[in-house]
Design a protein around this motif. Structure first.
Motif, PDB file in Angstrom:
ATOM      1  N   ILE A   3       0.835  -1.211   0.000  1.00  0.00           N
ATOM      2  CA  ILE A   3       0.000   0.000   0.000  1.00  0.00           C
ATOM      3  C   ILE A   3       0.865   1.255   0.000  1.00  0.00           C
ATOM      4  N   SER A   4       1.915   1.272   0.825  1.00  0.00           N
ATOM      5  CA  SER A   4       2.794   2.450   0.871  1.00  0.00           C
ATOM      6  C   SER A   4       3.507   2.657  -0.461  1.00  0.00           C
ATOM      7  N   CYS A   5       3.888   1.547  -1.117  1.00  0.00           N
ATOM      8  CA  CYS A   5       4.536   1.668  -2.430  1.00  0.00           C
ATOM      9  C   CYS A   5       3.554   2.169  -3.483  1.00  0.00           C
ATOM     10  N   LEU A   6       2.311   1.716  -3.417  1.00  0.00           N
ATOM     11  CA  LEU A   6       1.282   2.192  -4.358  1.00  0.00           C
ATOM     12  C   LEU A   6       1.051   3.691  -4.209  1.00  0.00           C
ATOM     13  N   LYS A   7       1.036   4.175  -2.977  1.00  0.00           N
ATOM     14  CA  LYS A   7       0.866   5.613  -2.741  1.00  0.00           C
ATOM     15  C   LYS A   7       2.013   6.405  -3.363  1.00  0.00           C
ATOM     16  N   LEU A   8       3.234   5.911  -3.147  1.00  0.00           N
ATOM     17  CA  LEU A   8       4.393   6.578  -3.752  1.00  0.00           C
ATOM     18  C   LEU A   8       4.313   6.527  -5.270  1.00  0.00           C
ATOM     19  N   ILE A  10       1.688   6.454  -7.255  1.00  0.00           N
ATOM     20  CA  ILE A  10       0.717   7.432  -7.763  1.00  0.00           C
ATOM     21  C   ILE A  10       1.310   8.832  -7.705  1.00  0.00           C
ATOM     22  N   MET A  11       1.953   9.168  -6.582  1.00  0.00           N
ATOM     23  CA  MET A  11       2.561  10.487  -6.435  1.00  0.00           C
ATOM     24  C   MET A  11       3.653  10.708  -7.481  1.00  0.00           C
TER      25      MET A  11
END
Length: 341
Positions: A74-79, A81-82
């Motif tokens: 999840i944290s990698c997915l957020k990065l 997208i950013m």
């Protein structure tokens, strides 16, 4: 956000990768952010990384959340997208080229180049096996040993990546092995440090049984072989076992029971040697990267690598291990084969 406007972005997950990143920060002197990944359970590697970060005095670090596998994704997915929406940099540095997410995140940042940091033995293998032949991450994924559905999944994932060869920021000497236009940002070599020497042999441990490269009894027998070999060759020197940060307590107890002196070092061996007043005359080990880094920075009476490759022929890492021994032979390290048991 700082992550979107810096010139250099780093992704690391080990003390060696982190030290390489900090040397690159000094080399390039540009605004930087270093994303670092700790293990989900507190380990000696994590403590070493945290200690290096604190002592660096820099304010450019961002921890990647890895408390569990799902949180990590999840944290990698957020990065991701950013980065896809906003990120742009001059360079992106990857510590572990085999890390799937590191490559996805690096590819999502609009940058002029991707640079591979030092990652020990895998750096040698990747350069010889793939980069020197003009192959990058796409080919690497397709060459991963897998069967059935997993093999098809690997092929589908490989389509997400280009096959561009990364540049290097490495202490390894790859003269003659660079691909056309591949850049090796050679670090300024340290002046060989002579200093005071004691009559000692440091054997640098490896996590061979912990990583299931050898079984427990095999590794113990091989360590005893190296002790007997070194004591026969250098009878006036004291043989000392320096544990790897991932060595098990069970292994260290067995080594101690064999009458072998153990010297625990709580920092990366290169950092310890930089500050130590007295150093051993001889260092040896199996195929640990520290043999090369120490041989490049210090004057020793002898540096010896014990070859265990014939005893692990069926292991998935055998090609990488053989590449390291071949590299050591060509760069002045004595390679001694261990007899079959």
């Amino acid at each position: 956000m700082k992550a979107l406007r810096v010139k250099n972005v780093y992704f690391v997950e080990s003390p060696l990768q982190l030290m390489s990143a900090l040397e690159a920060v000094t080399f390039f002197k540009d605004e930087t952010i270093i994303y670092y990944k700790l293990s989900s359970a507190q380990s000696k590697s994590d403590f070493q990384m945290i200690d290096i970060i604190k002592k660096s005095g820099l304010n450019c670090f961002s921890e990647m959340n890895n408390r569990s596998r799902s949180i990590w994704h999840i944290s990698c997915l957020k990065l991701l997208i950013m980065f896809l929406l906003f990120a742009k940099s001059e360079r992106v540095f990857i510590g572990d080229f085999r890390n799937f997410w590191f490559n996805i995140l690096a590819g999502s940042i609009r940058s002029k180049e991707v640079v591979l940091l030092d990652d020990g033995a895998s750096t040698i293998y990747l350069q010889y096996k793939f980069f020197s032949k003009g192959k990058g991450f796409r080919t690497f994924i397709r060459n991963k040993k897998a069967k059935g559905i997993k093999r098809n999944v690997n092929y589908i994932f490989s389509l997400m990546f280009n096959d561009k060869v990364p540049n290097l920021f490495s202490f390894f000497n790859f003269d003659g092995w660079l691909f056309d236009k591949q850049i090796d940002y050679c670090k300024v070599r340290k002046t060989l440090k002579k200093g005071e020497r004691v009559r000692g042999v440091y054997f640098l441990g490896s996590k061979l049984s912990e990583a299931k490269i050898l079984n427990f009894n095999q590794e113990l027998k091989f360590i005893l072989f190296t002790k007997n070999y070194m004591e026969a060759l250098y009878p006036e020197h004291v043989y000392v076992y320096v544990p790897h940060r991932s060595d098990s307590e069970e292994k260290l107890i067995k080594i101690h029971e064999e009458g072998i002196r153990i010297k625990k070092i709580d920092v990366p061996i290169e950092i310890y040697f930089d500050s130590a007043e007295c150093l051993p005359s001889i260092v040896c080990g199996f195929y640990t990267t520290a043999l090369y880094t120490l041989n490049s920075g210090y004057c020793f009476e002898s540096v010896i690598s014990f070859d265990v490759s014939k005893n692990i022929a069926c292991n998935k890492n055998i090609d990488s291990i053989r590449a390291v021994y071949s590299y050591y032979k060509s760069n002045g390290i004595l390679v001694v084969p261990i007899k079959d048991f």
